[in-house]
Write a protein that holds these residues in place. Structure first.
Motif, mmCIF file in Angstrom:
data_model
loop_
_atom_site.group_PDB
_atom_site.id
_atom_site.type_symbol
_atom_site.label_atom_id
_atom_site.label_comp_id
_atom_site.label_asym_id
_atom_site.label_seq_id
_atom_site.Cartn_x
_atom_site.Cartn_y
_atom_site.Cartn_z
ATOM 1 N N MET A 232 0.983 -0.955 -0.577
ATOM 2 C CA MET A 232 -0.390 -0.364 -0.165
ATOM 3 C C MET A 232 0.800 1.461 0.045
ATOM 4 S SD MET A 232 -1.153 0.584 4.073
ATOM 5 C CE MET A 232 -1.908 1.948 3.491
ATOM 6 N N THR A 233 0.202 2.285 0.368
ATOM 7 C CA THR A 233 0.580 3.466 0.028
ATOM 8 C C THR A 233 0.252 4.394 1.107
ATOM 9 O OG1 THR A 233 -0.345 4.642 -1.997
ATOM 10 C CG2 THR A 233 1.668 3.905 -2.482
ATOM 11 N N PHE A 234 0.466 5.166 1.114
ATOM 12 C CA PHE A 234 -0.907 6.577 2.702
ATOM 13 C C PHE A 234 -0.024 7.953 2.002
ATOM 14 C CE2 PHE A 234 2.879 4.228 5.468
ATOM 15 C CZ PHE A 234 3.562 5.262 5.782
ATOM 16 N N SER A 235 -0.848 8.622 1.895
ATOM 17 C CA SER A 235 -0.092 10.360 1.795
ATOM 18 C C SER A 235 -0.587 10.528 3.285
ATOM 19 C CB SER A 235 -0.848 10.730 0.786
ATOM 20 O OG SER A 235 -0.261 9.928 -0.804
ATOM 21 N N VAL A 236 0.193 11.883 3.419
ATOM 22 C CA VAL A 236 0.279 12.446 4.671
ATOM 23 C C VAL A 236 0.682 14.365 4.430
ATOM 24 C CG1 VAL A 236 0.826 10.706 6.205
ATOM 25 C CG2 VAL A 236 2.527 12.500 5.325
ATOM 26 N N ARG A 237 -0.135 15.119 4.987
ATOM 27 C CA ARG A 237 0.244 16.232 5.100
ATOM 28 C C ARG A 237 0.874 16.598 6.873
ATOM 29 N NH1 ARG A 237 -4.446 18.187 3.947
ATOM 30 N NH2 ARG A 237 -4.168 17.944 2.574
ATOM 31 N N TRP A 238 1.758 17.522 5.886
ATOM 32 C CA TRP A 238 2.485 18.150 7.133
ATOM 33 C C TRP A 238 2.503 18.992 7.583
ATOM 34 C CZ3 TRP A 238 6.509 14.745 9.241
ATOM 35 C CH2 TRP A 238 6.524 13.079 8.757
ATOM 36 N N PRO A 239 2.451 19.473 8.674
ATOM 37 C CA PRO A 239 2.861 20.782 9.611
ATOM 38 C C PRO A 239 2.579 22.012 8.620
ATOM 39 C CG PRO A 239 3.558 19.946 11.434
ATOM 40 C CD PRO A 239 3.899 18.589 10.015
ATOM 41 N N ASP A 240 3.784 21.772 7.987
ATOM 42 C CA ASP A 240 3.676 23.432 6.901
ATOM 43 C C ASP A 240 3.065 22.856 5.654
ATOM 44 O OD1 ASP A 240 5.473 20.955 5.673
ATOM 45 O OD2 ASP A 240 6.940 22.380 5.654
ATOM 46 N N GLY B 34 -14.465 -3.864 2.786
ATOM 47 C CA GLY B 34 -15.589 -3.594 3.607
ATOM 48 C C GLY B 34 -16.208 -1.776 4.036
ATOM 49 N N GLY B 35 -14.658 -1.132 2.687
ATOM 50 C CA GLY B 35 -15.389 0.010 3.177
ATOM 51 C C GLY B 35 -14.548 1.084 4.289
ATOM 52 N N ALA B 36 -13.603 0.615 4.689
ATOM 53 C CA ALA B 36 -13.293 0.778 5.977
ATOM 54 C C ALA B 36 -11.908 2.034 5.128
ATOM 55 C CB ALA B 36 -12.255 -0.362 7.346
ATOM 56 N N ALA B 37 -12.225 2.858 5.674
ATOM 57 C CA ALA B 37 -10.460 3.539 5.889
ATOM 58 C C ALA B 37 -9.787 3.077 5.946
ATOM 59 C CB ALA B 37 -10.924 4.952 6.295
ATOM 60 N N ILE C 270 -3.688 12.131 8.119
ATOM 61 C CA ILE C 270 -3.559 10.983 6.798
ATOM 62 C C ILE C 270 -4.407 11.509 6.057
ATOM 63 C CG2 ILE C 270 -3.662 8.720 7.127
ATOM 64 C CD1 ILE C 270 -1.572 10.148 8.866
ATOM 65 N N VAL C 271 -3.566 11.876 4.604
ATOM 66 C CA VAL C 271 -4.707 12.168 3.417
ATOM 67 C C VAL C 271 -5.236 11.009 2.893
ATOM 68 C CG1 VAL C 271 -4.774 13.670 1.531
ATOM 69 C CG2 VAL C 271 -3.138 14.963 3.039
ATOM 70 N N ALA C 272 -4.751 10.339 2.619
ATOM 71 C CA ALA C 272 -5.455 8.789 1.992
ATOM 72 C C ALA C 272 -4.434 8.051 2.341
ATOM 73 C CB ALA C 272 -5.557 8.884 0.347
ATOM 74 N N MET C 273 -4.735 7.322 1.808
ATOM 75 C CA MET C 273 -4.301 5.523 2.611
ATOM 76 C C MET C 273 -4.683 4.721 0.933
ATOM 77 S SD MET C 273 -4.419 4.847 6.649
ATOM 78 C CE MET C 273 -2.993 3.584 6.654
ATOM 79 N N GLU C 274 -4.045 4.208 0.418
ATOM 80 C CA GLU C 274 -4.620 3.122 -0.840
ATOM 81 C C GLU C 274 -4.205 1.781 -0.721
ATOM 82 O OE1 GLU C 274 -7.040 3.751 -2.828
ATOM 83 O OE2 GLU C 274 -7.577 6.041 -1.790
ATOM 84 N N PRO C 275 -4.558 0.377 -1.068
ATOM 85 C CA PRO C 275 -5.539 0.594 -1.152
ATOM 86 C C PRO C 275 -6.992 0.599 0.534
ATOM 87 C CG PRO C 275 -5.055 -1.714 -0.844
ATOM 88 C CD PRO C 275 -3.693 -0.881 -1.342
ATOM 89 N N SER D 293 3.844 1.168 2.051
ATOM 90 C CA SER D 293 4.155 0.452 3.160
ATOM 91 C C SER D 293 4.132 -1.499 2.105
ATOM 92 C CB SER D 293 3.915 0.008 3.957
ATOM 93 O OG SER D 293 3.370 -1.310 4.866
ATOM 94 N N PRO D 294 5.200 -2.135 2.569
ATOM 95 C CA PRO D 294 4.212 -3.468 1.988
ATOM 96 C C PRO D 294 3.899 -4.457 2.764
ATOM 97 C CG PRO D 294 6.304 -3.699 3.805
ATOM 98 C CD PRO D 294 5.754 -2.371 3.164
ATOM 99 N N SER D 295 3.017 -3.900 3.296
ATOM 100 C CA SER D 295 1.995 -4.525 3.765
ATOM 101 C C SER D 295 0.670 -3.331 4.000
ATOM 102 C CB SER D 295 2.492 -5.220 5.450
ATOM 103 O OG SER D 295 1.464 -5.603 6.085
ATOM 104 N N LEU D 296 -0.409 -4.566 4.317
ATOM 105 C CA LEU D 296 -1.543 -3.472 4.750
ATOM 106 C C LEU D 296 -2.015 -2.738 6.332
ATOM 107 C CD1 LEU D 296 -3.930 -5.385 3.152
ATOM 108 C CD2 LEU D 296 -2.647 -3.201 2.332
ATOM 109 N N VAL D 297 -0.557 -3.151 7.477
ATOM 110 C CA VAL D 297 -0.505 -3.119 8.380
ATOM 111 C C VAL D 297 -0.435 -1.456 9.114
ATOM 112 C CG1 VAL D 297 2.381 -3.132 8.656
ATOM 113 C CG2 VAL D 297 0.947 -4.570 10.754
ATOM 114 N N MET D 298 -0.428 -0.543 7.846
ATOM 115 C CA MET D 298 -0.750 0.669 8.220
ATOM 116 C C MET D 298 -2.383 0.705 8.404
ATOM 117 S SD MET D 298 2.535 1.551 7.541
ATOM 118 C CE MET D 298 2.078 3.020 8.068
#
Length: 99
Positions: free
Chosen positions: A4-12, A96-99, A87-92, A20-25
């Motif tokens: 998976m990938t996850f996108s974030v927005r920092w304080p600035d 079941g539609g959970a974020a 946390i802006v996005a987490m794909e996939p 991440s090689p796993s959905l554990v995120m």
């Protein structure tokens, strides 16, 4: 092994994307939530270590991409002002539609 990938927005306001090689995120972060920078670094460090160990268990070697993500996050955190990481996005998303 799902990755998976996850996108974030920092304080600035800057946004970064990480692998991440796993959905554990999904066990450590939630889309739309905000975490103090130090908490975010701790959560992602723990999650990426677990993800890398899952790769090691399956393939016999650690995931260098997870280690690279951890280094990239640590560097961004060191350069970031105090505040929260969103946390802006987490794909996939989780089944079941959970974020």
């Amino acid at each position: 092994m799902p990755e998976m990938t996850f996108s974030v927005r920092w304080p600035d306001g800057r946004e970064t994307s990480h692998y991440s090689p796993s959905l554990v995120m999904h066990d450590f972060l939630q889309v739309g939530e905000r975490y103090p920078v130090s908490d975010f670094v701790g959560r992602t460090s723990e999650a990426l270590a677990l993800a890398s160990e899952r790769v090691r268990a399956k393939y016999g070697f650690a995931c260098t991409s997870a280690m690279h993500s951890e280094e990239k996050i640590a560097a961004a955190a060191a350069a970031s002002p105090a505040g929260e990481v969103e946390i802006v996005a987490m794909e996939p998303a989780l089944p079941g539609g959970a974020a």
